[in-house]
Design a protein around this motif. Structure first.
Motif, PDB file in Angstrom:
ATOM      1  N   GLY A  26       0.811  -1.203   0.000  1.00  0.00           N
ATOM      2  CA  GLY A  26       0.000   0.000   0.000  1.00  0.00           C
ATOM      3  C   GLY A  26       0.846   1.256   0.000  1.00  0.00           C
ATOM      4  N   ASN A  27       0.155   2.361  -0.004  1.00  0.00           N
ATOM      5  CA  ASN A  27       0.815   3.662   0.025  1.00  0.00           C
ATOM      6  C   ASN A  27      -0.046   4.598   0.861  1.00  0.00           C
ATOM      7  N   LEU A  28       0.338   5.839   0.941  1.00  0.00           N
ATOM      8  CA  LEU A  28      -0.394   6.781   1.788  1.00  0.00           C
ATOM      9  C   LEU A  28      -1.859   6.917   1.379  1.00  0.00           C
ATOM     10  N   LYS A  29      -2.137   6.763   0.114  1.00  0.00           N
ATOM     11  CA  LYS A  29      -3.505   6.911  -0.371  1.00  0.00           C
ATOM     12  C   LYS A  29      -4.343   5.659  -0.118  1.00  0.00           C
ATOM     13  N   SER A  56       7.998   7.141   6.310  1.00  0.00           N
ATOM     14  CA  SER A  56       9.415   7.279   6.637  1.00  0.00           C
ATOM     15  C   SER A  56       9.691   6.629   7.986  1.00  0.00           C
ATOM     16  N   SER A  57      10.892   6.774   8.460  1.00  0.00           N
ATOM     17  CA  SER A  57      11.267   6.222   9.766  1.00  0.00           C
ATOM     18  C   SER A  57      11.026   7.226  10.889  1.00  0.00           C
ATOM     19  N   LYS A  58      10.407   8.339  10.580  1.00  0.00           N
ATOM     20  CA  LYS A  58      10.155   9.381  11.582  1.00  0.00           C
ATOM     21  C   LYS A  58       8.904   9.071  12.406  1.00  0.00           C
ATOM     22  N   ASP A  59       8.813   9.726  13.546  1.00  0.00           N
ATOM     23  CA  ASP A  59       7.662   9.551  14.430  1.00  0.00           C
ATOM     24  C   ASP A  59       6.354   9.928  13.744  1.00  0.00           C
ATOM     25  N   SER A  60       6.404  10.873  12.831  1.00  0.00           N
ATOM     26  CA  SER A  60       5.188  11.323  12.151  1.00  0.00           C
ATOM     27  C   SER A  60       4.557  10.208  11.314  1.00  0.00           C
ATOM     28  N   ALA A  61       5.347   9.240  10.878  1.00  0.00           N
ATOM     29  CA  ALA A  61       4.792   8.102  10.141  1.00  0.00           C
ATOM     30  C   ALA A  61       3.904   7.265  11.054  1.00  0.00           C
ATOM     31  N   VAL A  62       4.310   7.097  12.304  1.00  0.00           N
ATOM     32  CA  VAL A  62       3.498   6.372  13.287  1.00  0.00           C
ATOM     33  C   VAL A  62       2.219   7.155  13.557  1.00  0.00           C
ATOM     34  N   GLU A  63       2.336   8.459  13.653  1.00  0.00           N
ATOM     35  CA  GLU A  63       1.161   9.297  13.874  1.00  0.00           C
ATOM     36  C   GLU A  63       0.176   9.177  12.709  1.00  0.00           C
ATOM     37  N   PHE A  64       0.686   9.086  11.488  1.00  0.00           N
ATOM     38  CA  PHE A  64      -0.184   8.891  10.326  1.00  0.00           C
ATOM     39  C   PHE A  64      -0.981   7.601  10.482  1.00  0.00           C
ATOM     40  N   VAL A  65      -0.304   6.518  10.833  1.00  0.00           N
ATOM     41  CA  VAL A  65      -0.991   5.237  11.004  1.00  0.00           C
ATOM     42  C   VAL A  65      -2.042   5.330  12.102  1.00  0.00           C
ATOM     43  N   LYS A  66      -1.712   5.968  13.193  1.00  0.00           N
ATOM     44  CA  LYS A  66      -2.644   6.111  14.313  1.00  0.00           C
ATOM     45  C   LYS A  66      -3.879   6.930  13.943  1.00  0.00           C
ATOM     46  N   TYR A  67      -3.680   8.075  13.323  1.00  0.00           N
ATOM     47  CA  TYR A  67      -4.776   9.018  13.112  1.00  0.00           C
ATOM     48  C   TYR A  67      -5.515   8.878  11.784  1.00  0.00           C
ATOM     49  N   TYR A  68      -4.925   8.191  10.805  1.00  0.00           N
ATOM     50  CA  TYR A  68      -5.567   8.081   9.497  1.00  0.00           C
ATOM     51  C   TYR A  68      -5.945   6.656   9.111  1.00  0.00           C
ATOM     52  N   THR A  69      -5.641   5.687   9.982  1.00  0.00           N
ATOM     53  CA  THR A  69      -6.067   4.313   9.738  1.00  0.00           C
ATOM     54  C   THR A  69      -6.677   3.767  11.026  1.00  0.00           C
ATOM     55  N   SER A  70      -7.278   2.615  10.929  1.00  0.00           N
ATOM     56  CA  SER A  70      -7.822   1.956  12.121  1.00  0.00           C
ATOM     57  C   SER A  70      -6.955   0.758  12.499  1.00  0.00           C
ATOM     58  N   ALA A  71      -5.648   0.854  12.219  1.00  0.00           N
ATOM     59  CA  ALA A  71      -4.725  -0.248  12.509  1.00  0.00           C
ATOM     60  C   ALA A  71      -4.645  -0.526  14.006  1.00  0.00           C
ATOM     61  N   ALA A  72      -4.459  -1.792  14.336  1.00  0.00           N
ATOM     62  CA  ALA A  72      -4.284  -2.190  15.731  1.00  0.00           C
ATOM     63  C   ALA A  72      -2.865  -1.885  16.196  1.00  0.00           C
ATOM     64  N   GLY A  73      -1.940  -1.796  15.236  1.00  0.00           N
ATOM     65  CA  GLY A  73      -0.557  -1.517  15.599  1.00  0.00           C
ATOM     66  C   GLY A  73       0.351  -1.476  14.395  1.00  0.00           C
ATOM     67  N   ILE A  74       1.644  -1.408  14.691  1.00  0.00           N
ATOM     68  CA  ILE A  74       2.664  -1.338  13.646  1.00  0.00           C
ATOM     69  C   ILE A  74       3.693  -2.444  13.848  1.00  0.00           C
ATOM     70  N   VAL A  75       4.418  -2.726  12.787  1.00  0.00           N
ATOM     71  CA  VAL A  75       5.580  -3.609  12.824  1.00  0.00           C
ATOM     72  C   VAL A  75       6.758  -2.765  12.382  1.00  0.00           C
ATOM     73  N   THR A  76       7.819  -2.741  13.190  1.00  0.00           N
ATOM     74  CA  THR A  76       8.974  -1.904  12.869  1.00  0.00           C
ATOM     75  C   THR A  76      10.222  -2.426  13.564  1.00  0.00           C
ATOM     76  N   THR A  77      11.368  -2.045  13.064  1.00  0.00           N
ATOM     77  CA  THR A  77      12.640  -2.343  13.726  1.00  0.00           C
ATOM     78  C   THR A  77      13.253  -1.073  14.297  1.00  0.00           C
ATOM     79  N   LYS A  78      12.541   0.019  14.195  1.00  0.00           N
ATOM     80  CA  LYS A  78      13.076   1.316  14.625  1.00  0.00           C
ATOM     81  C   LYS A  78      12.587   1.655  16.036  1.00  0.00           C
ATOM     82  N   SER A  79      13.534   1.862  16.938  1.00  0.00           N
ATOM     83  CA  SER A  79      13.189   2.089  18.342  1.00  0.00           C
ATOM     84  C   SER A  79      12.367   3.362  18.547  1.00  0.00           C
TER      85      SER A  79
END
Length: 94
Positions: A26-29, A56-79
């Motif tokens: 997928g992508n942002l759209k 991206s690997s920035k915190d704002s990418a996590v915020e996008f997932v939180k506020y623009y999707t109904s995802a239960a969570g994320i998978v990442t290797t970035k602390s």
């Protein structure tokens, strides 16, 4: 548990009996609608951050997932993304 690697397999995933799915495409759209369809099928969607075009690997990418999707969570290797997801009460898999 299942992994959605191609958007064209979304119908098959939604018809399956899995309880959790990793979203690798997928992508942002398209991501918000993919996650919503998975959730409506009764499956907990986790977004794999590195594979979504435009995130991206920035915190704002996590915020996008939180506020623009109904995802239960994320998978990442970035602390930093793990820390941010916890601060937002969003699940994370390392």
């Amino acid at each position: 548990m299942a992994a959605l690697c191609r958007e064209e397999d979304l119908d098959d995933l939604c018809l399956s009996r899995v309880k959790l799915a990793y979203i690798f495409c997928g992508n942002l759209k398209t991501l918000p609608s993919i996650v919503e369809r998975v959730r409506k099928a009764g499956i907990e969607p986790f977004v794999y951050m590195d594979f979504i075009d435009g995130l991206s690997s920035k915190d704002s990418a996590v915020e996008f997932v939180k506020y623009y999707t109904s995802a239960a969570g994320i998978v990442t290797t970035k602390s930093n993304q793990v820390r941010r997801s916890k601060a937002l009460d969003l699940g994370s898999v390392i």
